[in-house]
Design an enzyme around this catalytic site. Structure first.
Site, mmCIF file in Angstrom:
data_model
loop_
_atom_site.group_PDB
_atom_site.id
_atom_site.type_symbol
_atom_site.label_atom_id
_atom_site.label_comp_id
_atom_site.label_asym_id
_atom_site.label_seq_id
_atom_site.Cartn_x
_atom_site.Cartn_y
_atom_site.Cartn_z
ATOM 1 N N TYR A 64 0.510 -1.160 0.060
ATOM 2 C CA TYR A 64 -0.184 -0.100 -0.218
ATOM 3 C C TYR A 64 0.685 1.184 0.029
ATOM 4 O O TYR A 64 1.533 1.469 0.848
ATOM 5 C CB TYR A 64 -0.950 0.016 1.304
ATOM 6 C CG TYR A 64 -1.798 -1.231 1.329
ATOM 7 C CD1 TYR A 64 -2.191 -2.150 0.319
ATOM 8 C CD2 TYR A 64 -2.569 -1.447 2.618
ATOM 9 C CE1 TYR A 64 -2.940 -3.019 0.345
ATOM 10 C CE2 TYR A 64 -3.406 -2.562 2.692
ATOM 11 C CZ TYR A 64 -3.623 -3.211 1.516
ATOM 12 O OH TYR A 64 -4.391 -4.311 1.688
ATOM 13 N N SER A 213 -13.067 -4.768 2.580
ATOM 14 C CA SER A 213 -14.328 -4.355 1.752
ATOM 15 C C SER A 213 -15.697 -4.710 2.411
ATOM 16 O O SER A 213 -16.387 -5.179 1.505
ATOM 17 C CB SER A 213 -13.879 -4.671 0.434
ATOM 18 O OG SER A 213 -12.769 -4.008 -0.157
ATOM 19 N N LEU A 215 -17.914 -3.041 3.162
ATOM 20 C CA LEU A 215 -19.061 -2.260 2.589
ATOM 21 C C LEU A 215 -19.093 -2.066 0.935
ATOM 22 O O LEU A 215 -19.438 -1.205 0.273
ATOM 23 C CB LEU A 215 -18.673 -0.800 2.955
ATOM 24 C CG LEU A 215 -18.840 -0.569 4.416
ATOM 25 C CD1 LEU A 215 -18.506 0.887 4.783
ATOM 26 C CD2 LEU A 215 -20.177 -0.946 4.990
#
Length: 334
Positions: A64, A213, A215
């Site tokens: 990331y 994830s 959502l």
């Protein structure tokens, strides 16, 4: 610091809050924010607010921002490292110049480089939960896990896990050294691991599921009205689920979820998170804003009845086509 209900993640002794914080969106990837623009000051403030509310479980990875995200987390937890539970990942190869190579590397030699880099980035001498980010199909998972187990013995890692793997891989890995967790995408809109029997395998072996994830990459929040409104550089623009035709179909399902949320006087996001928690799993919704971390953590106190759960699963039955979550699905559930 307030407290959130705690739970055992898996059966190896790691205790965490029932909801965590995904940090990926707080850093740039390929020169742009993963989910739009990100601001370090606001992101750090979000981590601190999460901590104030009892949310001390943070999820990051070396890939990331090519280390930026781990370094951001280090700044945020500075002075309080022992009060946070930090999970990070390795395996998406980064070369000696700090660039992504495009290869998945689960070899012992690469893991040794990766762990030392993550420890430096995080400014710590141990990592609470260390994952193999993706399976290296050219390296037996037994070799990778045996190498990860050495890190536990050395005190550099407390617990280990895998990400986006199938039942056969899980069994092979767990036979070498006990896994604490498997991380995979799981939400009302993404239940493939349930269909494939992966959840049953985890339950059988006493391994926890970390739901990233939860959502639906922001879709279940109801705040994205049109995928064309996503910022340039937002990688969701290239995923099948966010293509206009599929997006519109999914929006019809979301409208029904919104109705259920309204009846309970909560947001769609809170309802979606409460569903994951009610299923016995730990969601790690990602956000870089204080108002959303407050909203998300409040979901940990929402109780859903079996009737509520059944209703939600009747709106989006198992097997409903909501669109692939990646443009290339070849690297998941291996």
């Amino acid at each position: 610091m307030k407290t959130i209900k705690q739970m055992n993640l898996g059966s190896q002794g790691l205790v965490i809050p029932t909801i965590g914080l995904g940090c990926m969106g707080m850093s740039k990837m390929n020169g742009a924010g993963v989910y739009g623009k990100a601001d370090d000051k606001e992101s750090i403030a979000t981590i601190h607010r999460s901590f104030d509310l009892g949310g001390n479980f943070l999820d990051t990875a070396d890939i990331y921002g090519l280390g930026e995200n781990e370094r951001l987390v280090a700044k945020a937890v500075s002075g309080n490292r022992d009060k946070y539970i930090i999970a990070t990942k390795f395996g998406v190869e980064i070369d000696n110049d700090g660039n992504r190579t495009g290869r998945i590397n689960g070899t012992k030699s690469y893991m040794r480089k990766a762990i030392e880099r993550s420890l430096r980035n995080l400014n710590t001498d141990y990592i609470d939960l260390y994952y193999l980010h993706r399976l290296d199909i050219n390296t037996p998972v037994e070799e990778t896990v045996a190498a990860m187990a050495e890190l536990v013995e050395e005190g550099k890692v407390r617990y280990i896990g895998l990400s986006e793997v199938g039942s056969e891989t899980i069994r092979k890995a767990h036979g070498v050294y006990p896994l604490t967790a498997v991380q995979s995408e799981y939400s009302l809109f993404e239940r493939q691991i349930e269909m494939l029997g992966i959840l049953d395998t985890l339950k059988e072996l006493g391994i926890g599921l970390i739901s990233y994830s939860p959502l639906g990459r922001g879709f279940l929040s109801g705040t994205i009205k049109n995928p064309n409104e996503l910022e340039e550089g937002d990688w969701r623009r290239n995923t099948p689920r966010f293509q206009l035709d599929q997006f519109n179909k999914n929006s019809e399902l979301l409208d029904k979820i919104k109705q259920v949320a309204a009846e309970k006087n909560i947001t769609p996001s809170q309802l979606a998170l409460a569903w994951v928690i009610a299923k016995g799993h730990v969601p790690i919704p990602g956000t870089k804003r204080i108002k959303y971390v407050e909203e998300n953590i409040a979901a940990a106190n929402i109780t859903l009845s079996q009737e509520n759960i059944d209703l939600l699963e009747s709106i989006i039955p198992l097997g409903t086509d909501t669109g692939d979550r990646y443009a290339n699905m070849s690297g998941v559930n291996l």
